[in-house]
Design a protein around this motif. Structure first.
Motif, PDB file in Angstrom:
ATOM      1  N   LEU A  33       0.972  -1.219  -0.001  1.00 40.95           N
ATOM      2  CA  LEU A  33       0.042   0.166   0.148  1.00 40.95           C
ATOM      3  C   LEU A  33       0.846   1.155   0.105  1.00 40.95           C
ATOM      4  O   LEU A  33       0.207   2.490  -0.237  1.00 40.95           O
ATOM      5  CB  LEU A  33      -0.922   0.001   1.195  1.00 40.95           C
ATOM      6  N   PHE A  34       2.059   1.272   0.320  1.00 43.33           N
ATOM      7  CA  PHE A  34       2.899   2.187   0.178  1.00 43.33           C
ATOM      8  C   PHE A  34       3.006   3.110  -0.956  1.00 43.33           C
ATOM      9  O   PHE A  34       2.763   4.434  -1.112  1.00 43.33           O
ATOM     10  CB  PHE A  34       4.464   1.910   0.717  1.00 43.33           C
ATOM     11  N   PRO A  35       3.112   2.406  -2.209  1.00 41.76           N
ATOM     12  CA  PRO A  35       3.083   3.218  -3.586  1.00 41.76           C
ATOM     13  C   PRO A  35       1.835   3.793  -3.638  1.00 41.76           C
ATOM     14  O   PRO A  35       1.623   4.784  -4.148  1.00 41.76           O
ATOM     15  CB  PRO A  35       3.442   2.178  -4.531  1.00 41.76           C
ATOM     16  N   VAL A  36       0.618   3.277  -2.995  1.00 42.19           N
ATOM     17  CA  VAL A  36      -0.792   3.818  -3.300  1.00 42.19           C
ATOM     18  C   VAL A  36      -0.859   4.987  -2.459  1.00 42.19           C
ATOM     19  O   VAL A  36      -1.474   6.078  -2.762  1.00 42.19           O
ATOM     20  CB  VAL A  36      -1.947   2.733  -2.817  1.00 42.19           C
ATOM     21  N   PHE A  37      -0.123   4.831  -1.342  1.00 36.48           N
ATOM     22  CA  PHE A  37       0.058   6.223  -0.388  1.00 36.48           C
ATOM     23  C   PHE A  37       0.618   7.303  -1.232  1.00 36.48           C
ATOM     24  O   PHE A  37       0.083   8.491  -1.156  1.00 36.48           O
ATOM     25  CB  PHE A  37       0.491   5.838   0.850  1.00 36.48           C
ATOM     26  N   ILE A  38       1.653   6.965  -1.680  1.00 37.88           N
ATOM     27  CA  ILE A  38       2.534   8.190  -2.420  1.00 37.88           C
ATOM     28  C   ILE A  38       1.369   8.740  -3.603  1.00 37.88           C
ATOM     29  O   ILE A  38       1.649   9.957  -3.986  1.00 37.88           O
ATOM     30  CB  ILE A  38       3.804   7.565  -3.068  1.00 37.88           C
ATOM     31  N   ILE A  39       0.900   7.954  -4.347  1.00 37.18           N
ATOM     32  CA  ILE A  39       0.193   8.376  -5.514  1.00 37.18           C
ATOM     33  C   ILE A  39      -1.001   9.409  -4.906  1.00 37.18           C
ATOM     34  O   ILE A  39      -1.475  10.324  -5.367  1.00 37.18           O
ATOM     35  CB  ILE A  39      -0.300   7.199  -6.360  1.00 37.18           C
ATOM     36  N   LEU A  40      -1.717   8.835  -3.787  1.00 38.93           N
ATOM     37  CA  LEU A  40      -2.744   9.713  -3.158  1.00 38.93           C
ATOM     38  C   LEU A  40      -2.315  10.827  -2.666  1.00 38.93           C
ATOM     39  O   LEU A  40      -2.900  12.138  -3.014  1.00 38.93           O
ATOM     40  CB  LEU A  40      -3.246   9.003  -2.041  1.00 38.93           C
ATOM     41  N   ILE A  41      -1.400  10.891  -2.054  1.00 40.25           N
ATOM     42  CA  ILE A  41      -0.690  12.619  -1.531  1.00 40.25           C
ATOM     43  C   ILE A  41      -0.301  13.132  -2.801  1.00 40.25           C
ATOM     44  O   ILE A  41      -0.491  14.539  -2.551  1.00 40.25           O
ATOM     45  CB  ILE A  41       0.188  12.299  -0.447  1.00 40.25           C
ATOM     46  N   ASN A  42       0.085  12.621  -3.633  1.00 40.22           N
ATOM     47  CA  ASN A  42       0.634  13.579  -4.781  1.00 40.22           C
ATOM     48  C   ASN A  42      -0.517  13.919  -5.598  1.00 40.22           C
ATOM     49  O   ASN A  42      -0.036  14.868  -6.381  1.00 40.22           O
ATOM     50  CB  ASN A  42       1.709  12.734  -5.718  1.00 40.22           C
ATOM     51  N   SER A  43      -1.569  13.253  -5.795  1.00 36.12           N
ATOM     52  CA  SER A  43      -2.655  13.510  -6.478  1.00 36.12           C
ATOM     53  C   SER A  43      -3.220  15.181  -5.995  1.00 36.12           C
ATOM     54  O   SER A  43      -3.800  15.852  -6.614  1.00 36.12           O
ATOM     55  CB  SER A  43      -3.805  12.710  -6.722  1.00 36.12           C
ATOM     56  N   PHE A  44      -2.960  15.471  -4.608  1.00 37.08           N
ATOM     57  CA  PHE A  44      -3.383  16.629  -4.093  1.00 37.08           C
ATOM     58  C   PHE A  44      -2.530  17.834  -3.925  1.00 37.08           C
ATOM     59  O   PHE A  44      -2.531  18.766  -3.302  1.00 37.08           O
ATOM     60  CB  PHE A  44      -4.211  16.529  -2.545  1.00 37.08           C
ATOM     61  N   LYS A  45      -1.368  17.414  -5.003  1.00 38.22           N
ATOM     62  CA  LYS A  45      -0.504  18.589  -4.951  1.00 38.22           C
ATOM     63  C   LYS A  45      -0.043  19.130  -6.354  1.00 38.22           C
ATOM     64  O   LYS A  45      -0.630  18.572  -7.338  1.00 38.22           O
ATOM     65  CB  LYS A  45       0.958  17.875  -4.446  1.00 38.22           C
ATOM     66  N   SER A  46       0.357  20.217  -6.373  1.00 38.16           N
ATOM     67  CA  SER A  46       0.657  21.136  -7.649  1.00 38.16           C
ATOM     68  C   SER A  46       1.765  20.321  -8.502  1.00 38.16           C
ATOM     69  O   SER A  46       2.627  19.545  -7.954  1.00 38.16           O
ATOM     70  CB  SER A  46       1.091  22.506  -7.178  1.00 38.16           C
ATOM     71  N   ARG A  47       1.959  20.506  -9.650  1.00 39.71           N
ATOM     72  CA  ARG A  47       2.943  19.959 -10.457  1.00 39.71           C
ATOM     73  C   ARG A  47       4.235  20.287  -9.860  1.00 39.71           C
ATOM     74  O   ARG A  47       5.161  19.458  -9.796  1.00 39.71           O
ATOM     75  CB  ARG A  47       2.902  20.401 -12.040  1.00 39.71           C
ATOM     76  N   ARG A  48       4.542  21.433  -9.449  1.00 40.43           N
ATOM     77  CA  ARG A  48       5.904  21.757  -9.030  1.00 40.43           C
ATOM     78  C   ARG A  48       6.296  20.900  -7.820  1.00 40.43           C
ATOM     79  O   ARG A  48       7.409  20.534  -7.496  1.00 40.43           O
ATOM     80  CB  ARG A  48       5.977  23.470  -8.668  1.00 40.43           C
ATOM     81  N   ALA A  49       5.259  20.922  -6.812  1.00 40.35           N
ATOM     82  CA  ALA A  49       5.545  20.179  -5.406  1.00 40.35           C
ATOM     83  C   ALA A  49       5.767  18.486  -5.753  1.00 40.35           C
ATOM     84  O   ALA A  49       6.464  18.118  -5.148  1.00 40.35           O
ATOM     85  CB  ALA A  49       4.175  20.259  -4.773  1.00 40.35           C
ATOM     86  N   ILE A  50       5.193  18.092  -6.732  1.00 37.51           N
ATOM     87  CA  ILE A  50       5.244  16.642  -7.203  1.00 37.51           C
ATOM     88  C   ILE A  50       6.744  16.490  -7.302  1.00 37.51           C
ATOM     89  O   ILE A  50       7.182  15.400  -6.930  1.00 37.51           O
ATOM     90  CB  ILE A  50       4.240  16.355  -8.247  1.00 37.51           C
ATOM     91  N   PHE A  51       7.305  17.102  -8.011  1.00 37.75           N
ATOM     92  CA  PHE A  51       8.742  16.889  -8.497  1.00 37.75           C
ATOM     93  C   PHE A  51       9.726  17.189  -7.525  1.00 37.75           C
ATOM     94  O   PHE A  51      10.656  16.740  -7.414  1.00 37.75           O
ATOM     95  CB  PHE A  51       8.897  17.373  -9.978  1.00 37.75           C
ATOM     96  N   ARG A  52       9.243  18.550  -6.604  1.00 35.38           N
ATOM     97  CA  ARG A  52      10.283  18.901  -5.757  1.00 35.38           C
ATOM     98  C   ARG A  52      10.127  18.076  -4.505  1.00 35.38           C
ATOM     99  O   ARG A  52      11.230  17.763  -3.786  1.00 35.38           O
ATOM    100  CB  ARG A  52       9.607  20.450  -5.457  1.00 35.38           C
ATOM    101  N   GLU A  53       9.069  17.740  -3.845  1.00 32.06           N
ATOM    102  CA  GLU A  53       9.151  16.781  -2.647  1.00 32.06           C
ATOM    103  C   GLU A  53       7.967  15.772  -2.852  1.00 32.06           C
ATOM    104  O   GLU A  53       6.658  15.876  -2.242  1.00 32.06           O
ATOM    105  CB  GLU A  53       8.539  17.993  -1.580  1.00 32.06           C
ATOM    106  N   PRO A  54       8.384  14.718  -3.478  1.00 33.13           N
ATOM    107  CA  PRO A  54       7.284  13.815  -3.972  1.00 33.13           C
ATOM    108  C   PRO A  54       6.705  12.842  -2.510  1.00 33.13           C
ATOM    109  O   PRO A  54       5.778  12.397  -2.643  1.00 33.13           O
ATOM    110  CB  PRO A  54       7.990  12.844  -4.766  1.00 33.13           C
ATOM    111  N   MET A  55       7.759  12.920  -1.724  1.00 30.78           N
ATOM    112  CA  MET A  55       7.336  11.968  -0.442  1.00 30.78           C
ATOM    113  C   MET A  55       6.432  12.854   0.571  1.00 30.78           C
ATOM    114  O   MET A  55       6.133  12.371   1.793  1.00 30.78           O
ATOM    115  CB  MET A  55       8.562  11.550   0.275  1.00 30.78           C
ATOM    116  N   ALA A  56       6.375  14.349   0.627  1.00 28.65           N
ATOM    117  CA  ALA A  56       5.975  15.173   1.535  1.00 28.65           C
ATOM    118  C   ALA A  56       4.515  15.193   1.297  1.00 28.65           C
ATOM    119  O   ALA A  56       3.915  14.870   0.309  1.00 28.65           O
ATOM    120  CB  ALA A  56       6.587  16.575   1.640  1.00 28.65           C
ATOM    121  N   LEU A  57       3.717  15.383   2.437  1.00 33.75           N
ATOM    122  CA  LEU A  57       2.330  15.308   2.507  1.00 33.75           C
ATOM    123  C   LEU A  57       1.999  16.940   2.052  1.00 33.75           C
ATOM    124  O   LEU A  57       2.814  17.729   1.860  1.00 33.75           O
ATOM    125  CB  LEU A  57       1.885  15.213   3.718  1.00 33.75           C
TER     126      LEU A  57
END
Length: 279
Positions: A26-50
């Motif tokens: 489920l960890f990759p699923v968690f990463i996909i979910l949190i990044n779906s609520f972030k801007s494009r810049r934030a996805i590439f800058r801090e992919p592991m951050a909430l």
């Protein structure tokens, strides 16, 4: 005494291993979910951050709902998946019961023939399947996908269910025959309830490949009105530019039904997997 004590220990170890595997899966699923609520810049800058107040964005979900008929794709995927699982479990259980209950000439040969379907991928026959669907007029219909996925899942279903059905007590089935029950009544009312864990295992093993498949929807049902969720999500992936916000949002929305079905079947799935380990 030691053997008796080892049974709960083995069961506890198996359950712990399954929980650990679930968390890792489920960890990759968690990463996909949190990044779906972030801007494009934030996805590439801090992919592991909430997502926070600065990075939070719903642009991906807005794009998914505006571009393409996402609800139709979702409906098509649900119809294909649920329909395929229904026929896989129904026909697989009936075939497994026949092979395990009755002894007839060619029983072993039939079982080996069905087992070949596990080793030989159905995609090898894609051209023949496409020609068959064209000849029957089923191209660009959901029935084409349901029939293919049913054929794809039957070998594994028969292989798993037949082993469980051999463990059903013959005394129980003979008692039903003495009471005048038909073979269909014995199958549906006595045998099937006892192999529910195995059926849940078959359902989970077939559910995810069907839901996530791109190959057969692209070949057999590429029309707009028959697109599945996985095929419809490909519109956001281009050769040179990819809308990662929309892709992650579409994947997040596609994951939820699978998680719900997994939770529904999880208890029976664990019983089916661990039944042989705690005897």
């Amino acid at each position: 005494m030691n053997k008796a004590r080892s049974k709960p220990v083995n069961a506890l170890a198996m359950h712990g291993a399954l929980i650990l595997y679930t968390l890792i899966a489920l960890f990759p699923v968690f990463i996909i979910l949190i990044n779906s609520f972030k801007s494009r810049r934030a996805i590439f800058r801090e992919p592991m951050a909430l997502p926070d107040a600065e990075s939070f964005s719903l642009i991906g979900y807005q794009t998914v709902l505006k571009q393409g008929d996402f609800l139709l794709y979702f409906q098509n995927s649900m119809i294909v998946t649920v329909g395929s699982l229904f026929f896989i479990l129904l026909f697989g259980a009936m075939a497994a019961y026949a092979l395990s209950e009755y002894r007839f000439r060619g029983n072993t040969l039939m079982a080996l023939y069905l087992a070949l379907g596990i080793m030989i991928p159905i995609r090898i026959g894609t051209v023949a399947i496409l020609e068959m669907m064209v000849a029957t007029g089923l191209v660009n219909t959901l029935w084409a996908l349901i029939l293919v996925y049913t054929a794809q899942g039957l070998p594994l279903a028969v292989f798993i269910l037949s082993e469980f059905m051999r463990q059903v007590s013959d005394d129980l089935k003979n008692a039903g025959r003495i009471d005048g029950l038909s073979e269909y009544t014995i199958f549906f009312r006595l045998v099937l309830p006892l192999v529910r864990p195995a059926m849940a295992t078959v359902a989970v093993f077939n559910m995810i490949p069907i839901w996530n498949d791109l190959w057969f929807p692209l070949i057999l049902a590429p029309a707009e009105e028959t697109k599945t969720l996985t095929l419809g999500s490909q519109v956001f992936i281009g050769q040179f530019v990819t809308d990662w916000n929309a892709v992650l949002s579409a994947l997040s929305m596609a994951i939820l039904p699978v998680l719900v079905l997994y939770v529904i079947f999880s208890r029976q799935l664990i019983r089916g997997i661990t039944s042989g380990a705690v005897k």
